[in-house]
Every structure is written in C-alpha cells, then in structure tokens.
Design a protein around this motif. Structure first.
Motif, short mmCIF file in Angstrom:
data_model
loop_
_atom_site.label_atom_id
_atom_site.label_comp_id
_atom_site.label_asym_id
_atom_site.label_seq_id
_atom_site.Cartn_x
_atom_site.Cartn_y
_atom_site.Cartn_z
N TYR A 1 0.58 5.27 1.31
CA TYR A 1 -0.17 6.25 2.07
C TYR A 1 0.46 7.61 1.82
CZ TYR A 1 -2.53 2.68 4.91
OH TYR A 1 -3.30 1.62 5.35
N LEU B 1 0.40 8.07 16.42
CA LEU B 1 -0.71 7.93 15.48
C LEU B 1 -1.54 6.71 15.84
CD1 LEU B 1 1.35 8.69 12.30
CD2 LEU B 1 -0.61 10.03 13.03
N LYS C 1 0.75 11.59 3.45
CA LYS C 1 0.57 12.31 4.71
C LYS C 1 0.90 13.78 4.53
CE LYS C 1 1.79 12.29 9.61
NZ LYS C 1 1.95 13.74 9.72
N ALA D 1 0.43 17.81 9.92
CA ALA D 1 -0.63 17.96 10.93
C ALA D 1 -1.85 17.08 10.63
CB ALA D 1 -1.06 19.40 11.08
N GLU D 2 -1.69 16.11 9.74
CA GLU D 2 -2.77 15.16 9.48
C GLU D 2 -2.23 13.75 9.56
OE1 GLU D 2 -5.03 17.99 6.18
OE2 GLU D 2 -4.82 15.84 5.83
N GLY D 3 -3.12 12.78 9.78
CA GLY D 3 -2.70 11.40 9.74
C GLY D 3 -2.54 10.92 8.30
N PRO D 4 -1.80 9.84 8.09
CA PRO D 4 -1.67 9.28 6.74
C PRO D 4 -3.03 8.87 6.19
CG PRO D 4 -0.07 8.30 8.23
CD PRO D 4 -1.03 9.07 9.07
N ARG E 1 -3.91 17.15 20.18
CA ARG E 1 -3.00 17.32 19.05
C ARG E 1 -1.57 17.53 19.55
NH1 ARG E 1 -5.38 18.28 14.10
NH2 ARG E 1 -3.28 17.83 13.37
N PHE F 1 -6.29 6.52 9.73
CA PHE F 1 -5.49 7.14 10.77
C PHE F 1 -6.15 8.39 11.37
CE2 PHE F 1 -1.38 5.02 10.81
CZ PHE F 1 -1.43 4.28 9.64
N GLY F 2 -5.86 8.60 12.65
CA GLY F 2 -6.20 9.85 13.28
C GLY F 2 -5.17 10.91 12.93
N PRO F 3 -5.36 12.15 13.38
CA PRO F 3 -4.46 13.25 13.02
C PRO F 3 -3.13 13.23 13.75
CG PRO F 3 -6.17 14.04 14.48
CD PRO F 3 -6.52 12.62 14.16
N PHE G 1 -4.85 6.54 2.98
CA PHE G 1 -4.60 5.51 1.98
C PHE G 1 -4.68 6.10 0.57
CE2 PHE G 1 -4.66 1.54 -0.10
CZ PHE G 1 -5.69 1.56 -1.04
N PHE H 1 4.31 7.25 2.32
CA PHE H 1 4.78 6.04 3.01
C PHE H 1 4.41 4.81 2.21
CE2 PHE H 1 6.26 7.71 6.97
CZ PHE H 1 5.50 8.83 7.23
N PHE I 1 5.75 -0.31 7.69
CA PHE I 1 5.85 0.93 6.94
C PHE I 1 7.31 1.30 6.70
CE2 PHE I 1 1.54 2.70 6.94
CZ PHE I 1 0.91 1.88 7.85
N GLY I 2 7.54 1.96 5.58
CA GLY I 2 8.84 2.54 5.31
C GLY I 2 9.00 3.86 6.04
N ALA I 3 10.16 4.47 5.88
CA ALA I 3 10.47 5.72 6.59
C ALA I 3 9.82 6.93 5.95
CB ALA I 3 11.98 5.91 6.66
N GLY I 4 9.34 6.79 4.72
CA GLY I 4 8.67 7.90 4.05
C GLY I 4 9.58 8.66 3.12
N LEU J 1 12.59 6.84 10.56
CA LEU J 1 12.17 5.52 11.01
C LEU J 1 10.76 5.17 10.56
CD1 LEU J 1 13.57 5.59 14.65
CD2 LEU J 1 14.55 4.44 12.67
N GLY J 2 10.04 6.13 10.04
CA GLY J 2 8.68 5.87 9.58
C GLY J 2 7.75 5.58 10.74
N GLU K 1 -6.89 -1.54 4.43
CA GLU K 1 -6.30 -0.23 4.67
C GLU K 1 -6.64 0.23 6.07
OE1 GLU K 1 -9.32 2.04 1.94
OE2 GLU K 1 -8.41 3.44 3.35
N LEU L 1 0.84 -1.19 0.00
CA LEU L 1 0.00 0.00 0.00
C LEU L 1 0.89 1.25 0.00
CD1 LEU L 1 -1.01 -2.17 2.45
CD2 LEU L 1 -3.04 -0.75 2.28
#
Lengths: 111, 118
Positions: A36, B90, A38, A41-44, B9, B109-111, A46, A89, A101-104, B41-42, B106, A34
């Motif tokens: 993702y 997260l 990001k 200030a937001e979550g990842p 947050r 995720f939260g913020p 999909f 990611f 997950f990878g490091a991004g 580190l992701g 999938e 997958l």
C-alpha cells in the motif's frame, strides 16, 4: 510481536533510479502479500499484490518479488518519480486471518 | 469508485471523554475495519466486522468498542479517552472472500482521523 517487518524507516533515491523497498515476515502461514502507498493526509491505497504461488508480479513501473524460503518480499519501482514519494506499507495475510501491516518505509524521490 | 469517509479529519478531546469516530463506505462492502497508525508501529488492527451487528477483536481492542448497526457504517468508540489513545485512526472496508470472511481482498481506506487526547 510484529509479524511483518519493514526494517528501513526511510529511503531516498534520485529520480529515474530504482527504488527497492524491503519487507520480511515471520508467519509461514501468510500466503498473500500486498503493498500500500500512503500520501500525507490520505488513507493508504492499494498498489500491488502477490500470491505465494508466484515469485514475481509486475504492474507498470512496480514489481513485487517474493522469496518464500527467506520469508522476504521487495517492491521495485523503476524508474522512480518524485510523485512516488510516500510511505509504503507492506501487508500480509492468510485465509481467514487478519491482514498484518509493517511499520512502513518513507520513500523520498529527489528530482 | 469506492469511497470510505470518516466523520472528522482532526479531533481534540479531553481525558475521560467518550469519543465516537464514524466511518461510512458506499460500496456495499461486508467487511469493515478500524486501525490505528503510530510511528514505528505501522497499522494495528483494533476491531473488525464482517457483517451487520457482528464484531471481532483485533490486536489492540482494549479501551475501544465498536458498533455496526448498518452495513455501510462502522463506528469506533473510545469509552473513556486516555492520552495513550492519541493517534491516527484509519477505517477500511473490503469485499468478503469466497470463503466468507477472507483477508485476501484489498482494503479501501478512509483519509483518517487524527485524534489528540489532552
């Protein structure tokens, strides 16, 4: 031991050009992958996925390619837009295994 | 629309304090996860849960515990906060797979909560 690696921490491309983000994995048991996205200030969220029975999956401007023999996948964004600027990611999973997950990679698309 | 919310947050705590991070999802998902995100580190999995009162250790559970008393709520607890737990935390949730817990689906995720431990 990072089983999913994104070796490029950042990538910068011009608007309208292609963005190619790369990901390598070491665990041959992974069979679902997958991407993702990001924003700060937001979550990842999909973006797109691919099963190991396929080598390509396309969704609009986004295409993911999988090379199982090389344990490599890539995300292509064509054409790139400034709104695509984000951290991407790569993630991999296997049945009854945790998602890794990878490091991004931070993508910057310049206008 | 799936919504995953996290209680704070930004959070600043002192070394040795007990810290609670709360996560709530509104889509009746069975699976819930806690990750921490650190530069280079992701996302690393701390704990996950595939049912109420169930919990499983992830890759880095040391110094953390979790609680899942209700399906929609998954709490991460830092028993005695330390400076190396300064991070972005997260929370995520997902549907289970047909084979019970499955990581194919999938995750939503939260913020995130940016925790600083001084």
């Amino acid at each position: 031991d990072q089983q999913v690696k994104q070796n490029s921490p950042s990538l910068s491309v011009q608007e309208g050009r292609i963005s190619i983000l790369n990901c390598d994995y070491t665990n041959s048991m992974f069979d679902y992958f997958l991407w993702y996205k990001k924003y700060p200030a937001e979550g990842p969220t999909f973006l797109i996925s691919i099963s190991s029975i396929k080598d390509k999956n396309e969704d609009g401007r986004f295409t993911v390619f999988l090379n199982k023999s090389a344990k490599h996948l890539s995300l292509h964004i064509v054409p790139s837009q400034p709104g695509d600027s984000a951290v991407y990611f790569c993630a991999a999973s296997a049945i009854n295994n945790d998602m890794r997950f990878g490091a991004g990679t931070r993508l910057t698309v310049k206008p | 629309d799936v919504k995953v919310t996290q209680s704070s947050r930004y959070l600043v705590k002192r070394t040795g304090e007990k810290v609670f991070l709360e996560c709530v999802q509104d889509m009746d998902h069975e699976n819930m996860f806690w990750y921490r995100q650190d530069p280079g580190l992701g996302l690393r999995l701390i704990y996950f849960s595939y049912d109420v009162k169930m919990k499983e250790k992830g890759d880095i559970p040391e110094g953390y515990s979790v609680s899942r008393e209700k399906k929609e709520r998954f709490s991460l607890i830092l028993e005695s906060a330390s400076t190396n737990q300064t991070s972005m935390y997260l929370c995520a949730s997902s549907y289970p797979g047909t084979s019970g817990f499955s990581s194919y689906n999938e995750q939503f995720f939260g913020p995130g909560t940016r925790l600083t431990v001084l």
